[in-house]
Design a protein around this motif. Structure first.
Motif, PDB file in Angstrom:
ATOM      1  N   GLY A   3       0.796  -1.228   0.000  1.00  0.00           N
ATOM      2  CA  GLY A   3       0.000   0.000   0.000  1.00  0.00           C
ATOM      3  C   GLY A   3       0.828   1.276   0.000  1.00  0.00           C
ATOM      4  O   GLY A   3       0.273   2.361  -0.209  1.00  0.00           O
ATOM      5  N   SER A  57      -5.616   4.818  -5.788  1.00  0.00           N
ATOM      6  CA  SER A  57      -5.917   3.431  -5.412  1.00  0.00           C
ATOM      7  C   SER A  57      -7.271   3.087  -5.981  1.00  0.00           C
ATOM      8  O   SER A  57      -8.195   3.898  -5.913  1.00  0.00           O
ATOM      9  CB  SER A  57      -6.011   3.287  -3.891  1.00  0.00           C
ATOM     10  N   ASP A  99       0.630   7.634  -1.473  1.00  0.00           N
ATOM     11  CA  ASP A  99       0.316   6.229  -1.738  1.00  0.00           C
ATOM     12  C   ASP A  99      -0.507   5.632  -0.579  1.00  0.00           C
ATOM     13  O   ASP A  99      -1.584   5.054  -0.773  1.00  0.00           O
ATOM     14  CB  ASP A  99       1.646   5.472  -1.932  1.00  0.00           C
ATOM     15  N   ALA A 100       0.016   5.799   0.638  1.00  0.00           N
ATOM     16  CA  ALA A 100      -0.670   5.227   1.810  1.00  0.00           C
ATOM     17  C   ALA A 100      -2.046   5.856   2.000  1.00  0.00           C
ATOM     18  O   ALA A 100      -3.032   5.161   2.288  1.00  0.00           O
ATOM     19  CB  ALA A 100       0.176   5.448   3.060  1.00  0.00           C
ATOM     20  N   THR A 102      -4.726   4.554  -0.366  1.00  0.00           N
ATOM     21  CA  THR A 102      -5.205   3.236   0.069  1.00  0.00           C
ATOM     22  C   THR A 102      -6.146   3.387   1.272  1.00  0.00           C
ATOM     23  O   THR A 102      -7.243   2.817   1.300  1.00  0.00           O
ATOM     24  CB  THR A 102      -4.008   2.334   0.447  1.00  0.00           C
TER      25      THR A 102
HETATM   26 MG    MG Z   1      -1.377   3.016  -1.883  1.00  0.00          MG
END
Ligand code: MG
Ligand code: AMP
Length: 378
Positions: free
Chosen positions: A192, A264, A307-308, A311
């Motif tokens: 993730g 995502s 990115d995190a 997600t």
């Molecule tokens: Mg991600």
């Protein structure tokens, strides 16, 4: 060590790197004064990172320097690929995951240490919705494989039993470089945020080699540095955000100031049963595939965070994503629900660019105040 955890992308250009940039700039000025010849402005190549083809574009640098800088990335990418592989026994993550079963202590290097700390921080700031300790559950869904799951029904009784043991990054204890895993239900999976962290490293590395303008596109997740055009004209990079259903471009944004755009979506990897797509993004609260948000996009200067957060916001769902965005410290967010309707924060809405024929209706959602730190923490 590949990372240094200080700059917005983790690495402050080291003194020598700053000097390299300066020397390169001076040479460029001198060359411009000596010759009318313009250096080639664009170098494009493709690399393979974490199982994804990655397009790298470098502008405003001569081909030889661009080639050398990119060649320098491949060993680092390979090291991260091995160390952070979630299911093949290639490196440090596999060693920690083995230790979750045996109770042994594992010694890891600086890169994994930084990633572990980030995973802990993201779990706290997302109120547990981003959970990099969920690898065993993700594996039971069939996503720990190079091929997509073939419609087998996941073993829900085993998933429920794992969720009941609350796997969490809090079960990972770190002393110096020694890592102990306190919960056999834990298995680490950096899927993730690992790509974002790796691309942060890659841009810092390119910068240390004197590259000023670069774009890395990893299957639609994009990290940028500098500008599309030469720094003096300052034309930004233009980036398309994937449409969750058609694979076309949903909207575009111009990015500048080293921004990253991460999306995502449940269209990327899924387990399809009876015509229903079960996303590879799993809600840690119940071990089930997320449904209500089909795609979420985050812009931030830190790729690992973008990115995190993308997600985590998919997990948060339509009611809670604004609070989670505020608590994770991201203000530029767009989400798309199952019907295709778009929601965007004011900061994101102001940047979305549409083709002349597409003017979708967008609900603008102001972010609430971030929770007090104590409400988010440990
Ligand atoms: Mg991600
Ligand atoms: P992304 O495409 O960045 O949203 O990452 C999806 C990947 O993150 C999945 O394939 C899993 O490896 C991992 N993942 C799934 N659910 C979660 C979650 N709730 N928290 C953290 N990582 C997750």
């Amino acid at each position: 060590m590949l990372f240094d955890a200080k700059s917005k992308r983790h690495v402050q250009p080291k003194k020598s790197a700053r000097k390299t940039v300066l020397v390169t700039a001076m040479c460029a000025l001198l060359l411009a004064g000596c010759s009318d010849e313009q250096p080639p402005t664009e170098y494009k190549t493709t690399a393979y990172v974490f199982g994804t083809l990655v397009d790298i574009t470098i502008r405003g640098t001569d081909t030889q320097s661009a080639e050398a800088a990119v060649a320098d990335l491949s060993a680092g990418f390979q090291e991260l690929h091995n160390d952070w592989h979630a299911w093949k026994p290639l490196g440090e993550l596999a060693a920690i995951n083995g230790a979750c079963k045996s109770g042994e202590t594992v010694t890891v290097g600086d890169n994994t240490l930084i990633a572990l700390q980030k995973a802990k921080d993201f779990e706290i700031s997302s109120h547990g919705l981003f959970n990099a300790a969920l690898g065993r559950v993700i594996g039971l869904w069939g996503f720990h494989s190079d091929t997509l799951p073939k419609g087998e029904k996941p073993p829900f009784d085993q998933i429920d039993a794992l969720v009941a043991q609350s796997p969490s990054m809090a079960d990972i204890r770190i002393t110096g470089h020694d890592v102990t895993c306190m919960n056999p239900a834990v298995s680490l999976d950096f899927g993730g945020f690992g790509k974002g962290l790796a691309l942060d490293w890659a841009l810092d590395r390119l910068q240390s080699k004197g590259i000023a303008n670069a774009l890395i596109n990893a299957g639609g997740d994009v990290s940028s540095m500098g500008h599309y055009a030469e720094a003096d004209t300052g034309r930004p990079w233009r980036i398309g955000i994937r449409h969750p259903k058609t694979w076309g471009v949903l909207a575009s944004v111009d990015v500048d100031h080293d921004e990253a755009v991460y999306t995502s979506g449940n269209y990327e990897r899924y387990n399809e049963q009876d015509g229903i797509r079960y996303s590879h993004i799993i809600d840690p609260r119940n071990g089930r595939a997320v449904q209500s948000i089909v795609s979420s996009t985050v812009i931030h200067t830190n790729s690992a965070l973008a990115d995190a957060a993308a997600t985590a916001l998919s997990v948060a769902g339509l009611r809670d994503w604004p609070q989670i965005a505020a608590d994770m410290g991201v203000s530029q967010v767009m989400v798309v629900d199952e019907t295709g309707h778009m929601y965007a924060t004011p900061d994101m809405r102001a940047r979305l660019i549409f083709g002349s024929e597409t003017k979708p209706e967008i609900t603008v959602v102001p972010l609430p105040t971030a929770s007090p730190k104590s409400a988010v923490a440990q």
